[in-house]
Write a protein that holds these residues in place. Structure first.
Motif, PDB file in Angstrom:
ATOM      1  N   ASN A 246       0.706  -1.495  -0.048  1.00 32.33           N
ATOM      2  CA  ASN A 246      -0.494  -0.136  -0.283  1.00 32.33           C
ATOM      3  C   ASN A 246       0.688   0.833  -0.046  1.00 32.33           C
ATOM      4  N   ARG A 247       0.919   2.029  -0.941  1.00 34.89           N
ATOM      5  CA  ARG A 247       2.558   2.665  -1.793  1.00 34.89           C
ATOM      6  C   ARG A 247       1.561   4.192  -2.233  1.00 34.89           C
ATOM      7  N   SER A 248       0.810   4.389  -1.805  1.00 42.46           N
ATOM      8  CA  SER A 248      -0.345   4.873  -2.698  1.00 42.46           C
ATOM      9  C   SER A 248       0.546   6.946  -2.202  1.00 42.46           C
TER      10      SER A 248
ATOM     11  N   GLU B 170       0.791  -3.690   7.296  1.00 39.27           N
ATOM     12  CA  GLU B 170      -0.801  -4.099   6.659  1.00 39.27           C
ATOM     13  C   GLU B 170      -1.821  -5.018   7.624  1.00 39.27           C
TER      14      GLU B 170
ATOM     15  N   HIS C  29      -7.403  -6.619   1.269  1.00 36.97           N
ATOM     16  CA  HIS C  29      -6.048  -6.897   1.833  1.00 36.97           C
ATOM     17  C   HIS C  29      -6.423  -8.661   2.217  1.00 36.97           C
TER      18      HIS C  29
END
Length: 327
Positions: free
Chosen positions: A197-199, A222, A247
């Protein structure tokens, strides 16, 4: 332990910070109070001096646990990071979601950061934490029903009174940070960041780097997915919010475990756990100041704290990053 300054302030925090959401039980299928206290104290013994909590975590339970855990410790050796702006005891502001408290009773969560609410919440947090000041006070989520300047005018008053030392935000985008800066100096933004999750690296992290704002990465594991202990068919306790998250559906779990399998040989070579490798990689990312790591017991807290002992070469960091990029 390694310590890093928050933004351009004089506040040093531990690079591995104790995240006390799960300690409050709420949305995590309950918790054992004594285990949670022991976890915080075990982390502190290994140099984890910074603890992140919030009133909403267990509707006061997490803050009470933190207060009990640090009682007797030198106050100037502990950094308390807490939040405001999520109310379960009134129906005002921006409706968030339906939930249940730790007793199983239905509650409604509102994002609300009106001036009078900010002042009230701070007083309640100080009582639960058993302290007369908060090191970092953060708005938990944006409140679209309240002007940002109103919210931070209230926080400014708390700073003037000495009840708050430094001010941060959580889950703010760049424009919201810019708006807040018109009223008060913000030292940090707490945002979700993990290998899967790197947005936030698109806009928010670069902004923080450029303007000398710290990034506190929450859910770097996460929510347990990146520990290597979650597999298809995993059974969650009643009340555990993860069961319904995207997820934690079988396809995503399988994909994440493939990523973990590719970096596990490096963890094994370093005599480290997957969690420790993930945490160490996280705090090596450009712009990431702190990784928030939760623990329900002393054993988990000790493993998280010892992630700092894992040393990675530039080539090893590049290898892990390449695997993550491929994901």
């Amino acid at each position: 332990m390694e310590y890093r300054k928050l933004g351009n302030s004089d506040l040093n925090v531990s690079a591995i910070t104790f995240g006390a959401w799960a300690a409050g039980g709420w949305m995590w299928g309950s918790t054992d109070r004594n285990d949670a206290i022991a976890a915080i104290q075990a982390a502190y013994d290994l140099g984890v001096t910074s603890i992140d909590t919030a009133p909403i975590y267990g509707q006061g339970t997490s803050e009470e646990i933190v207060g009990e855990a640090i009682r007797g410790l030198p106050r100037d050796k502990v950094q308390i990071l807490t939040k405001f702006g999520m109310r379960w005891d009134l129906d005002k502001g921006d409706f968030g979601f339906h939930s249940k408290n730790n007793n199983g009773d239905p509650i409604e969560i509102y994002k609300y950061a009106g001036k009078e609410s900010v002042i009230y919440e701070c007083e309640q947090s100080l009582k639960r934490l058993g302290t007369d000041y908060i090191d970092l006070y953060q708005i938990h989520w944006p409140d679209i029903t309240t002007a940002i300047d109103e919210t931070f005018e209230a926080v400014t008053r708390l700073v003037e009174q000495g009840k708050v030392l430094h001010v941060g935000v959580c889950n703010y985008n760049v424009s919201q940070m810019e708006e807040a800066e018109k009223t008060i100096s913000i030292v940090s933004n707490q945002i979700p960041f993990s290998m899967v999750n790197r947005s936030v690296e698109d806009e928010t992290v670069p902004y923080c780097i450029h303007h000398q704002k710290s990034v506190l990465a929450y859910s770097p594991l996460e929510r347990g997915l990146l520990t290597g202990k979650i597999h298809a068919g995993y059974t969650f306790q009643d009340g555990d919010h993860r069961a319904s998250l995207p997820h934690f559906q079988p396809d995503f779990i399988e994909k994440a475990n493939i990523l973990l399998e590719r970096i596990k040989p490096l963890a094994d070579d370093k005599n480290a756990t997957l969690s420790q490798l993930v945490l160490r990689w996280t705090i090596e990312r450009p712009g990431i100041t702190v990784a928030l790591a939760g623990a329900r017991n002393a054993e988990q807290a000790i493993l998280n704290a010892k992630a700092i002992d894992l040393k990675l070469t530039a080539d090893e960091i590049e290898f892990v990053s390449a695997v993550v990029d491929a994901f």
